[in-house]
Design an enzyme around this catalytic site. Sequence first.
Site, PDB file in Angstrom:
ATOM      1  N   GLU A 117      32.264  77.667  52.386  1.00  0.00           N
ATOM      2  CA  GLU A 117      33.690  78.559  53.529  1.00  0.00           C
ATOM      3  C   GLU A 117      34.032  78.800  51.857  1.00  0.00           C
ATOM      4  OE1 GLU A 117      35.146  75.564  55.441  1.00  0.00           O
ATOM      5  OE2 GLU A 117      33.255  74.823  56.618  1.00  0.00           O
ATOM      6  N   GLU A 176      31.536  69.187  55.047  1.00  0.00           N
ATOM      7  CA  GLU A 176      32.625  68.030  53.806  1.00  0.00           C
ATOM      8  C   GLU A 176      32.827  66.228  54.759  1.00  0.00           C
ATOM      9  OE1 GLU A 176      36.282  70.284  54.694  1.00  0.00           O
ATOM     10  OE2 GLU A 176      35.532  71.717  53.588  1.00  0.00           O
TER      11      GLU A 176
HETATM   12  C1  BG6 Z   1      37.992  73.337  56.153  1.00  0.00           C
HETATM   13  C2  BG6 Z   1      37.056  72.408  57.391  1.00  0.00           C
HETATM   14  O1  BG6 Z   1      38.028  72.109  55.233  1.00  0.00           O
HETATM   15  O2  BG6 Z   1      39.555  74.045  56.447  1.00  0.00           O
HETATM   16  C3  BG6 Z   1      37.612  73.992  59.198  1.00  0.00           C
HETATM   17  O3  BG6 Z   1      35.029  72.583  57.144  1.00  0.00           O
HETATM   18  C4  BG6 Z   1      38.391  74.218  58.660  1.00  0.00           C
HETATM   19  O4  BG6 Z   1      37.019  72.734  59.917  1.00  0.00           O
HETATM   20  C5  BG6 Z   1      39.200  74.495  57.901  1.00  0.00           C
HETATM   21  O5  BG6 Z   1      39.516  74.660  59.659  1.00  0.00           O
HETATM   22  C6  BG6 Z   1      40.730  74.876  57.405  1.00  0.00           C
HETATM   23  O6  BG6 Z   1      41.623  73.978  57.991  1.00  0.00           O
HETATM   24  P1  BG6 Z   1      43.046  74.085  58.006  1.00  0.00           P
HETATM   25  O7  BG6 Z   1      43.276  72.360  58.240  1.00  0.00           O
HETATM   26  O8  BG6 Z   1      43.594  75.203  56.977  1.00  0.00           O
HETATM   27  O9  BG6 Z   1      43.834  74.776  59.166  1.00  0.00           O
END
Ligand code: BG6
Length: 461
Positions: free
Chosen positions: A364, A167
């Site tokens: 992801e 990202e």
């Molecule tokens: C993703 C990232 O965008 O979101 C991760 O690659 C991150 O590093 C994940 O932990 C979740 O984000 P959040 O803000 O909901 O904890």
Amino acid sequence: MSLDYQFPKSFWWGSAASATQTEGSKNGTSGETIWDEWFKEEPNRFFEGVGPDKTSDFYNRYKEDIKNMKDIGHNTFRMSISWARLIPGGKGKVNQEAVEFYNAVIDELLANDIEPFVNLFHFDMPLEMQEKGGWENREVIDAFVTYAETAFELFADRVETWFTFNEPIVPVEGGYLYDFHYPNVIDAKRAIQVAYNTIIAHAKVVELYHKNYNNKIGIILNLTPSYPRSNHPADLKASRICDLFFNRSFLDPTVKGEFPKDLVTLLEEYGQLPETRQGDAELLKNNTVDLLGVNYYQPRRVKAKEHLPNPYSPFMPEWFFDNYEMAGRKMNQYRGWEIYEKGIYDIMIDLKENYGNIESFISENGMGVQNEERFIKDGRIEDDYRIEFIKEHLKWLHRAIEEGCNVKGYHLWTFVDNWSWMNAYKNRYGFFSLDLKTQERTAKKSALWYAEVSKNNGFND
Ligand code: BG6
């Protein structure tokens, strides 16, 4: 026996995590990152005052975690190397203790038949590199290339799937536009330079890898379809510009080897073009990725601007669109994000039709939920909502595959609940829950469900 949703042979079932979020910044020897510094300066900005030193302790517990991965049928796992741990300060001497640690993790994964996917940069700029200007400074790009070269020399004999960045637009947004990453600058011109230089850094590493190695190197992008409110030309224009800024800015140069012409024209018109160097365009053209990781959590909905932007306000992408909250949208009410499963399919169709059907995977996808202890039954979190979330996304992914999309796997964010930047432990995403006090891990119901899916390479529904 054939299942309702049968996935292709050798489909990648796994999950993803990152170094800063799991290793623990005080474990072992390591240089500092911008996260250590920011936490020192403004601990109040982190949820419940929890910083990067308080993680799920992967540094000491990787064997247990990898055993758990194996138990739930992972055949792949994406991790990242911490640049600041491998080369404290970002350039100079390699930290032998870090080499031993990453060697041990990689070997342990392989011994458990889990293929390591290794990413080089996940939001974790070494502090000294940031002090030199971070991605605004081309010297930092050179140091990054040397770091990548070191990582390849050390680990590419066993790691066959590499990624340059996770990202990469997020540090641009967080650090230079919207104030949620260090160095907390708000300046679009600088943001655009940072984005541009990150892409150059990426392409130089791809070039280096292709020169010396034969396996795969890719990038992981958070692709967020920008759905227009309506088919009115003004809404369509708003969504097209939003797409240029937030998706195509990184997708086009890394997959097609060139920036979208419309984006260049728009930035030129507003005096926002970054500084470039001779040879950059050729570098991009010649060094596209072999594999694309797609992170997808939520869609973006946009509409035409209701009011003209104040021409004296600083330039921002939001000069061209307003965000739009669609009535009746389905929400993950805990995280405040819309759930729109079909988005995953729309992304894949876009890649098929407009990006040469590049080999990709979902790197992801996941559902962050606050206070999950509410759902404990007989000692286990019964996260039926997460099972539902994964299942519905997988159905759309399955359909994309049936329609010829070149998608090879699905990774959940994340394996064990982990520390997440400013949100620390607010939203829990893991297959395994974490008791932060005892470091005890417990499989959630979704982990057991996923084990079956992976074993059967699909599911019935
Ligand atoms: C993703 C990232 O965008 O979101 C991760 O690659 C991150 O590093 C994940 O932990 C979740 O984000 P959040 O803000 O909901 O904890």
